[in-house]
Design an enzyme around this catalytic site. Sequence first.
Site, PDB file in Angstrom:
ATOM      1  N   CYS A  34       0.793  -1.218   0.000  1.00  0.00           N
ATOM      2  CA  CYS A  34       0.000   0.000   0.000  1.00  0.00           C
ATOM      3  C   CYS A  34       0.829   1.274   0.000  1.00  0.00           C
ATOM      4  O   CYS A  34       1.985   1.278   0.394  1.00  0.00           O
ATOM      5  CB  CYS A  34      -0.866   0.068   1.257  1.00  0.00           C
ATOM      6  N   GLY A  42       0.799   0.254  -5.149  1.00  0.00           N
ATOM      7  CA  GLY A  42      -0.445  -0.502  -5.172  1.00  0.00           C
ATOM      8  C   GLY A  42      -1.310  -0.058  -6.328  1.00  0.00           C
ATOM      9  O   GLY A  42      -1.563   1.139  -6.472  1.00  0.00           O
ATOM     10  N   ASN A  48      -0.735   1.213   5.863  1.00  0.00           N
ATOM     11  CA  ASN A  48       0.206   0.477   5.025  1.00  0.00           C
ATOM     12  C   ASN A  48       0.996  -0.447   5.926  1.00  0.00           C
ATOM     13  O   ASN A  48       1.617   0.002   6.878  1.00  0.00           O
ATOM     14  CB  ASN A  48       1.153   1.477   4.330  1.00  0.00           C
ATOM     15  N   GLY A  49       0.976  -1.732   5.622  1.00  0.00           N
ATOM     16  CA  GLY A  49       1.774  -2.653   6.418  1.00  0.00           C
ATOM     17  C   GLY A  49       0.994  -3.879   6.825  1.00  0.00           C
ATOM     18  O   GLY A  49      -0.027  -4.210   6.217  1.00  0.00           O
ATOM     19  N   TYR A  93      14.175  -2.138  -4.053  1.00  0.00           N
ATOM     20  CA  TYR A  93      13.150  -2.386  -5.069  1.00  0.00           C
ATOM     21  C   TYR A  93      11.881  -1.540  -4.954  1.00  0.00           C
ATOM     22  O   TYR A  93      11.411  -0.988  -5.945  1.00  0.00           O
ATOM     23  CB  TYR A  93      12.758  -3.871  -5.038  1.00  0.00           C
TER      24      TYR A  93
END
Length: 480
Positions: free
Chosen positions: A15, A41, A116-117, A263
């Site tokens: 996210c 996302g 997020n997570g 990345y």
Amino acid sequence: MMSLPESSSRPYEECGVFGVWGVPDAAALTALGLHALQHRGQESAGIVSFDGNAFHQHKGLGLVGEVFADGDVMSALPGHVAIGHNRYATAGGTHVRNVQPLYADYAFGGLAVAHNGNLTNAKTLRQALVRRGCIFHSAMDTEVFVHLIAISLYNTVIDRLMDAAKQVKGAYSLITLTPDDGMIGLRDPLGVRPLVLGRMPGYEEDNGGWVLASETCALDIIDAEYVRDVEPGEIVVINADGVKSLKPFGDKGRRFCVFEYIYFARPDSILEGKSVYDARTQIGRELARESAIDADVIVPVPDSGVPSALGYAAESGIPFELGIIRNHYVGRTFIEPTDQIRNLGVRMKHSANRSVLEGRRVVLVDDSIVRGTTSRKIVDMVRAAGAKEVHMRITSPPTKHSCFYGIDTPEESKLLAAQHSLEDMRKAIGVDTLAFVSFDGLYQALGYSDRNDGGRNYCDACFSGEYPITLVDKMGKLVQ
Ligand code: SF4
């Protein structure tokens, strides 16, 4: 956390979160911020705004530009404050009910949460909450947070949020929107997932213009200035009084996700004070020093391999060439494709540039090997274009373990490096030589003397298996 489709070969970020306080057209700015975070996302997007009296929300499946394309949609999101969310999810998890931000009415009025997570004790907490009578509407960890806030016995929203945060374990960045307390940002105690604070110039008089975002690239798109990273375990409360910082967890150290540099993050972002682009370039240089090879061209696997390949080429003195061309116009239709289309996926996204590859000894630079299926297809494509030799250089150590902190990786049994020796991996991918950057080399590229020095500051569990946050659900432990 969702799992990847069987044939998918890359890890996916779960996210991106964004919020802005004290500006006109907050929702429009949030849509721009989410657009800059689209790489985190692509399956769904949502915005909740607050106009001083009421909350307004719009959520949908698709890219930000699709979900918020309609002018009527944007004009139905009035207010000087808004938060938004981008989500990645697999076919099984792609339901509108799982699209964030999550909005709920509770004792203190409305509450919107973008998260997020991943919580490592979400299942355990959820079972306990269900036993207490809580009714869940989604499969998201975020809803655990919302219920914990709703049932907390504390008298203020901030105290309730801290109460909830102390019960959860995991890696997360959170932005919440409340009617009275404003916009609140929270980062997990070890700061595994990113969250930055920025400010748009011109709104200082009213104490406005504050921005929270997963990455600085989302500040740049709206001309906001980077102020600082939200600290690990810090709560920032943003309202007409300015920004208040709370640190309910004390100092637990920091373990930022090192894979963000390798990345996930966009190369033009600055995270934890380091340029992602510079980090990647330095990792490429380190890789060239560690595993030099005679070759004619250095070719990145686009896009994340590009800065590292530039570093590798600069260090080795071998020319950098675009031997693989990426098609940037693969639409959403192809992100969740059928098996048949998925098998052609590499050719839809990447094409071999024969004029660069034919008759050459090629070094391919990529960020990671997960299942190995994508790598194999790319190598086959490069050989089919006439490459004489193909050497693969990877800018991360081998991915041997799953991530339980919000990055969607396959289970260990599906990870090529978890199951095979380096030589077996080389054969499976079909390259002449294969090398990964070493742990020490990775941390040297990030400015440390070795892993002992740098590893203390980062999570690298998907490479090392050393998980800095207890995997409560996985261990079947009960949380009191
Ligand atoms: S396990 Fe890997 S991907 Fe997950 S947070 Fe740690 S370093 Fe990042």
